[in-house]
Design a protein around this motif. Structure first.
Motif, PDB file in Angstrom:
ATOM      1  N   ARG A  73       0.854  -1.182   0.000  1.00 12.70           N
ATOM      2  CA  ARG A  73       0.000   0.000   0.000  1.00 12.70           C
ATOM      3  C   ARG A  73       0.897   1.240   0.000  1.00 12.70           C
ATOM      4  N   PRO A  74       0.317   2.421  -0.261  1.00 12.96           N
ATOM      5  CA  PRO A  74       1.133   3.648  -0.236  1.00 12.96           C
ATOM      6  C   PRO A  74       1.850   3.867   1.097  1.00 12.96           C
ATOM      7  N   SER A  75       1.341   3.281   2.165  1.00 18.73           N
ATOM      8  CA  SER A  75       1.989   3.400   3.485  1.00 18.73           C
ATOM      9  C   SER A  75       3.196   2.477   3.620  1.00 18.73           C
ATOM     10  N   ASP A  76       3.475   1.682   2.588  1.00 16.78           N
ATOM     11  CA  ASP A  76       4.540   0.677   2.571  1.00 16.78           C
ATOM     12  C   ASP A  76       4.202  -0.566   3.378  1.00 16.78           C
ATOM     13  N   ASP A  77       2.975  -0.674   3.854  1.00 15.76           N
ATOM     14  CA  ASP A  77       2.534  -1.904   4.500  1.00 15.76           C
ATOM     15  C   ASP A  77       2.232  -2.935   3.416  1.00 15.76           C
ATOM     16  N   PRO A  78       2.570  -4.187   3.644  1.00 14.62           N
ATOM     17  CA  PRO A  78       2.245  -5.214   2.650  1.00 14.62           C
ATOM     18  C   PRO A  78       0.737  -5.329   2.445  1.00 14.62           C
ATOM     19  N   CYS A  79       0.338  -5.565   1.211  1.00 14.29           N
ATOM     20  CA  CYS A  79      -1.082  -5.777   0.914  1.00 14.29           C
ATOM     21  C   CYS A  79      -1.494  -7.156   1.407  1.00 14.29           C
ATOM     22  N   LYS A  80      -2.624  -7.223   2.093  1.00 17.71           N
ATOM     23  CA  LYS A  80      -3.172  -8.510   2.504  1.00 17.71           C
ATOM     24  C   LYS A  80      -3.728  -9.234   1.279  1.00 17.71           C
ATOM     25  N   TYR A  81      -4.342  -8.473   0.406  1.00 19.48           N
ATOM     26  CA  TYR A  81      -4.884  -9.004  -0.852  1.00 19.48           C
ATOM     27  C   TYR A  81      -4.137  -8.339  -1.998  1.00 19.48           C
ATOM     28  N   GLY A  82      -3.870  -9.065  -3.053  1.00 18.73           N
ATOM     29  CA  GLY A  82      -3.017  -8.576  -4.128  1.00 18.73           C
ATOM     30  C   GLY A  82      -3.602  -7.494  -5.009  1.00 18.73           C
ATOM     31  N   TYR A  83      -4.925  -7.360  -5.021  1.00 17.43           N
ATOM     32  CA  TYR A  83      -5.533  -6.338  -5.863  1.00 17.43           C
ATOM     33  C   TYR A  83      -5.946  -5.148  -5.008  1.00 17.43           C
ATOM     34  N   LEU A  84      -5.140  -4.115  -5.029  1.00 19.11           N
ATOM     35  CA  LEU A  84      -5.399  -2.899  -4.271  1.00 19.11           C
ATOM     36  C   LEU A  84      -6.310  -2.014  -5.119  1.00 19.11           C
ATOM     37  N   ILE A  85      -7.586  -2.020  -4.810  1.00 22.29           N
ATOM     38  CA  ILE A  85      -8.585  -1.345  -5.644  1.00 22.29           C
ATOM     39  C   ILE A  85      -8.308   0.151  -5.790  1.00 22.29           C
ATOM     40  N   PRO A  86      -7.961   0.896  -4.723  1.00 20.77           N
ATOM     41  CA  PRO A  86      -7.659   2.321  -4.941  1.00 20.77           C
ATOM     42  C   PRO A  86      -6.515   2.551  -5.935  1.00 20.77           C
ATOM     43  N   ALA A  87      -5.498   1.693  -5.908  1.00 16.73           N
ATOM     44  CA  ALA A  87      -4.393   1.831  -6.865  1.00 16.73           C
ATOM     45  C   ALA A  87      -4.874   1.563  -8.281  1.00 16.73           C
ATOM     46  N   ASN A  88      -5.759   0.605  -8.439  1.00 16.73           N
ATOM     47  CA  ASN A  88      -6.314   0.322  -9.759  1.00 16.73           C
ATOM     48  C   ASN A  88      -7.199   1.477 -10.233  1.00 16.73           C
ATOM     49  N   MET A  89      -7.934   2.101  -9.318  1.00 15.18           N
ATOM     50  CA  MET A  89      -8.748   3.270  -9.677  1.00 15.18           C
ATOM     51  C   MET A  89      -7.848   4.421 -10.132  1.00 15.18           C
ATOM     52  N   PHE A  90      -6.741   4.607  -9.439  1.00 15.81           N
ATOM     53  CA  PHE A  90      -5.779   5.638  -9.827  1.00 15.81           C
ATOM     54  C   PHE A  90      -5.219   5.344 -11.221  1.00 15.81           C
ATOM     55  N   ALA A  91      -4.940   4.080 -11.491  1.00 22.16           N
ATOM     56  CA  ALA A  91      -4.409   3.689 -12.802  1.00 22.16           C
ATOM     57  C   ALA A  91      -5.404   4.025 -13.907  1.00 22.16           C
ATOM     58  N   VAL A  92      -6.687   3.802 -13.662  1.00 18.72           N
ATOM     59  CA  VAL A  92      -7.711   4.119 -14.667  1.00 18.72           C
ATOM     60  C   VAL A  92      -7.667   5.613 -15.006  1.00 18.72           C
ATOM     61  N   VAL A  93      -7.566   6.460 -13.984  1.00 14.59           N
ATOM     62  CA  VAL A  93      -7.495   7.902 -14.218  1.00 14.59           C
ATOM     63  C   VAL A  93      -6.206   8.262 -14.970  1.00 14.59           C
ATOM     64  N   ALA A  94      -5.085   7.723 -14.515  1.00 20.26           N
ATOM     65  CA  ALA A  94      -3.797   8.014 -15.153  1.00 20.26           C
ATOM     66  C   ALA A  94      -3.798   7.580 -16.612  1.00 20.26           C
ATOM     67  N   LEU A  95      -4.385   6.429 -16.897  1.00 16.45           N
ATOM     68  CA  LEU A  95      -4.412   5.944 -18.277  1.00 16.45           C
ATOM     69  C   LEU A  95      -5.285   6.822 -19.174  1.00 16.45           C
ATOM     70  N   GLY A  96      -6.299   7.470 -18.597  1.00 19.49           N
ATOM     71  CA  GLY A  96      -7.065   8.452 -19.364  1.00 19.49           C
ATOM     72  C   GLY A  96      -6.177   9.614 -19.791  1.00 19.49           C
ATOM     73  N   TYR A  97      -5.298  10.047 -18.887  1.00 19.39           N
ATOM     74  CA  TYR A  97      -4.349  11.111 -19.232  1.00 19.39           C
ATOM     75  C   TYR A  97      -3.338  10.633 -20.275  1.00 19.39           C
ATOM     76  N   VAL A  98      -2.941   9.377 -20.174  1.00 14.11           N
ATOM     77  CA  VAL A  98      -2.010   8.830 -21.172  1.00 14.11           C
ATOM     78  C   VAL A  98      -2.652   8.868 -22.555  1.00 14.11           C
ATOM     79  N   GLU A  99      -3.919   8.512 -22.641  1.00 12.24           N
ATOM     80  CA  GLU A  99      -4.621   8.586 -23.929  1.00 12.24           C
ATOM     81  C   GLU A  99      -4.576  10.006 -24.487  1.00 12.24           C
ATOM     82  N   GLU A 100      -4.860  10.987 -23.625  1.00  9.08           N
ATOM     83  CA  GLU A 100      -4.830  12.385 -24.074  1.00  9.08           C
ATOM     84  C   GLU A 100      -3.448  12.799 -24.555  1.00  9.08           C
ATOM     85  N   LEU A 101      -2.420  12.429 -23.798  1.00  3.85           N
ATOM     86  CA  LEU A 101      -1.045  12.755 -24.202  1.00  3.85           C
ATOM     87  C   LEU A 101      -0.683  12.072 -25.514  1.00  3.85           C
TER      88      LEU A 101
END
Length: 130
Positions: A73-101
């Motif tokens: 996680r952003p706190s550097d604590d190990p993830c209990k579950y491998g799919y960190l949903i907030p990080a995936n949500m951030f990726a969706v937003v970032a990839l929208g910017y990548v499309e624009e660029l």
């Protein structure tokens, strides 16, 4: 401007390639290509086994669901579950910017399509499993 620099575009390309490989983390996928020529490239990365289960691979995940794997996680604590949903949500937003660029700065149709496909896969994974 800095966004027009080749190094920025290369870094974005690497980010997408890492995310694509981490969608298949359970299969030991790893990014490949001209930008991955380091000493540790060409093989799956493992974290410290004291921090993540299964000799540093982390908890078991279901492959091919669209989501990208995270070890910490952003706190550097190990993830209990491998799919960190907030990080995936951030990726969706970032990839929208990548499309624009890709469409407006780099004029790279292939990169735009790659970003769109990855964004849609992750977003679909969030909707189905998040």
């Amino acid at each position: 401007p800095v966004l027009r620099r080749g190094e920025v575009k290369d870094a974005v390309e690497m980010m997408m390639d890492v995310w694509i490989s981490e969608q298949r983390h359970e299969e030991d996928a790893y990014p490949e290509g001209r930008l991955f020529d380091c000493v540790h490239c060409g093989k799956p990365y493992r974290y410290n086994p004291k921090e993540l289960k299964r000799n540093g691979k982390g908890t078991r995940t279901k492959p091919n669901v669209g989501l990208t794997w995270s070890g910490f996680r952003p706190s550097d604590d190990p993830c209990k579950y491998g799919y960190l949903i907030p990080a995936n949500m951030f990726a969706v937003v970032a990839l929208g910017y990548v499309e624009e660029l890709a469409d407006n700065v780099w004029i790279d149709d292939a990169m735009s399509k790659k970003a769109r496909k990855l964004r849609e896969e992750i977003d679909d994974g969030i909707e189905r499993y998040g």
